[in-house]
Design a protein around this motif. Structure first.
Motif, short mmCIF file in Angstrom:
data_model
loop_
_atom_site.label_atom_id
_atom_site.label_comp_id
_atom_site.label_asym_id
_atom_site.label_seq_id
_atom_site.Cartn_x
_atom_site.Cartn_y
_atom_site.Cartn_z
N GLN A 186 36.20 0.36 8.88
CA GLN A 186 36.53 -0.98 8.40
C GLN A 186 35.28 -1.64 7.86
OE1 GLN A 186 38.64 -2.29 12.14
NE2 GLN A 186 39.78 -3.43 10.62
N ASP B 165 37.06 3.90 12.18
CA ASP B 165 38.07 3.51 11.18
C ASP B 165 37.44 3.06 9.86
OD1 ASP B 165 37.00 1.17 12.00
OD2 ASP B 165 38.84 0.36 12.87
N ASP C 97 32.17 2.06 13.40
CA ASP C 97 33.46 2.44 13.97
C ASP C 97 34.11 3.56 13.17
OD1 ASP C 97 33.15 0.55 15.87
OD2 ASP C 97 34.57 -0.88 15.01
N ARG D 80 34.73 -6.86 5.28
CA ARG D 80 35.40 -5.94 6.18
C ARG D 80 36.77 -5.57 5.62
NH1 ARG D 80 35.09 -4.40 11.86
NH2 ARG D 80 37.11 -4.59 12.84
N ARG E 110 42.01 -1.45 8.60
CA ARG E 110 42.04 -0.11 9.17
C ARG E 110 42.98 0.75 8.33
NH1 ARG E 110 41.88 3.24 13.76
NH2 ARG E 110 40.50 2.15 15.18
MG MG Z 1 38.51 -1.25 13.80
#
Ligand code: MG
Ligand code: UDP
Length: 325
Positions: free
Chosen positions: A106, A104, A102, A204, A207
């Motif tokens: 993360q 972002d 992704d 994780r 963001r």
């Molecule tokens: Mg995300």
């Protein structure tokens, strides 16, 4: 796999706040992998999923600044799963191995090194699996947990706590591209390919910039997709619910007969009203579930294209797609 060409596929929807940072980090990752002898060449493929902000302008600029950056502009917003598919399809044509992540970031980019190690050892698919979900909200964590359990109880193969952060060899992507369905739920499709798989674990993060492009409504839609694209067990539940209701009705009849014999005849208005509502509700729910599947069949038989690429940018080279139609 020292001579492999890696393509990191990043779907982007309104990610102008993230891409600068994302590029810096991914360029670093590529340099690190190269110097570690884990691959020969690396590219970052940004798939602009019809963003409304200046994401595409930024991608064009980044592509000029960094040889690693390539951009694919989709003509319209087609959603995360379709955008990812577009990226993977391009990547399988132009590279040996893909990693989807992704925008972002993360997902911990350090896991990419381990993914490449696993690929070097012969894995065709490597899942990035979240160790824990500390940074997600209580709500997101628990709804996700519920979703995985539900989907597994329906007999579908999904990797627990794995989203769309994964490595796929060209062979695996080509196998995936042979799946004709339009209702995409990659997390469920990829495990059904088979081939040699491995997992790497990571934490994780939160963001960094911008907000989640997965509001509750999209999350719910994805969960529904996951359930109804793979199993027909919901339909089976209708039978069970219907059966339970018949049992209830039988006992209600027996009960009302007993009451009749005690002489209170007009009695029972409340229970009658409740049953009407209950049965009405149950019927509507059942129809809704059936409707969901019919909607899917409808979408599948239409065989619409999943996406349309408008432009591809690679440094100074900008290709407008479809001009030769
Ligand atoms: Mg995300
Ligand atoms: N995304 C996309 N199209 C969409 C929605 C999201 O390509 O219609 C991308 C988004 O830019 C990001 C990824 O999908 O790279 C995951 O979205 P997000 O991080 O907002 O989801 P979350 O992490 O909150 O589940």
């Amino acid at each position: 796999m020292e001579n492999a060409k890696l393509i990191i596929v990043v779907p982007c929807y309104n990610e102008e706040e993230m891409l600068e940072y994302t590029t810096r980090e991914l360029v670093e990752v590529i340099a690190r992998l190269k110097s570690g002898g884990k691959m020969a060449e690396g590219k970052i493929l940004y798939v602009d999923d019809g963003s409304r902000d200046s994401t595409w302008k930024l991608i064009e600029r980044l592509s000029h600044e960094h040889v690693e950056v390539v951009g694919l502009k989709l003509a319209h917003n087609v959603g995360h799963q379709n955008a990812l598919w577009a990226g993977l399809e391009w990547a399988a044509e132009h590279g040996d191995v893909t990693i989807s992540i992704d925008a972002d970031l993360q997902d911990d980019t350090r896991a990419i090194d381990e993914m490449m190690d696993a690929y070097g050892l012969g894995a065709d698919i490597v899942y990035g699996v979240r160790r824990e979900r500390k940074t997600d909200s209580w709500f997101k964590r628990n709804t996700a947990l519920f979703f995985y359990r539900l989907i597994r109880s329906m007999g579908e193969e999904v990797v627990y706590n794995h989203a769309d952060f994964r490595l796929m060899s060209r062979r695996a992507v080509k196998a995936l591209m042979a799946y004709p369905e339009r209702n995409l739920f990659l997390r469920g499709m990829v495990p059904s390919i088979g081939l040699a798989t491995a997992s790497v674990y990571y934490d994780r993060k939160e963001r960094m910039a911008g907000e989640s492009k997965y509001p509750l409504s999209k999350m719910f839609a994805l969960a529904m997709e996951g359930i109804t694209s793979f199993s027909v067990s919901l339909l089976r539940w209708i039978y069970i619910a219907g059966f339970v209701m018949i049992l209830l009705a039988v006992s209600a009849i027996v009960y009302s007969l007993c009451v009749y014999h005690t002489g209170h005849v007009v009695w029972g208005w409340t229970s009658l009203l409740i049953s009407i509502w209950f049965i009405g509700g149950a019927t509507l729910v059942s129809l809704g579930i059936i409707g969901e599947y019919i909607g899917k069949i409808y979408r599948e038989v239409k065989r619409r294209p999943r996406y349309f690429v408008e432009k591809v940018v690679d440094g100074d080279d900008v290709k407008l797609m479809g001009r030769d139609f």
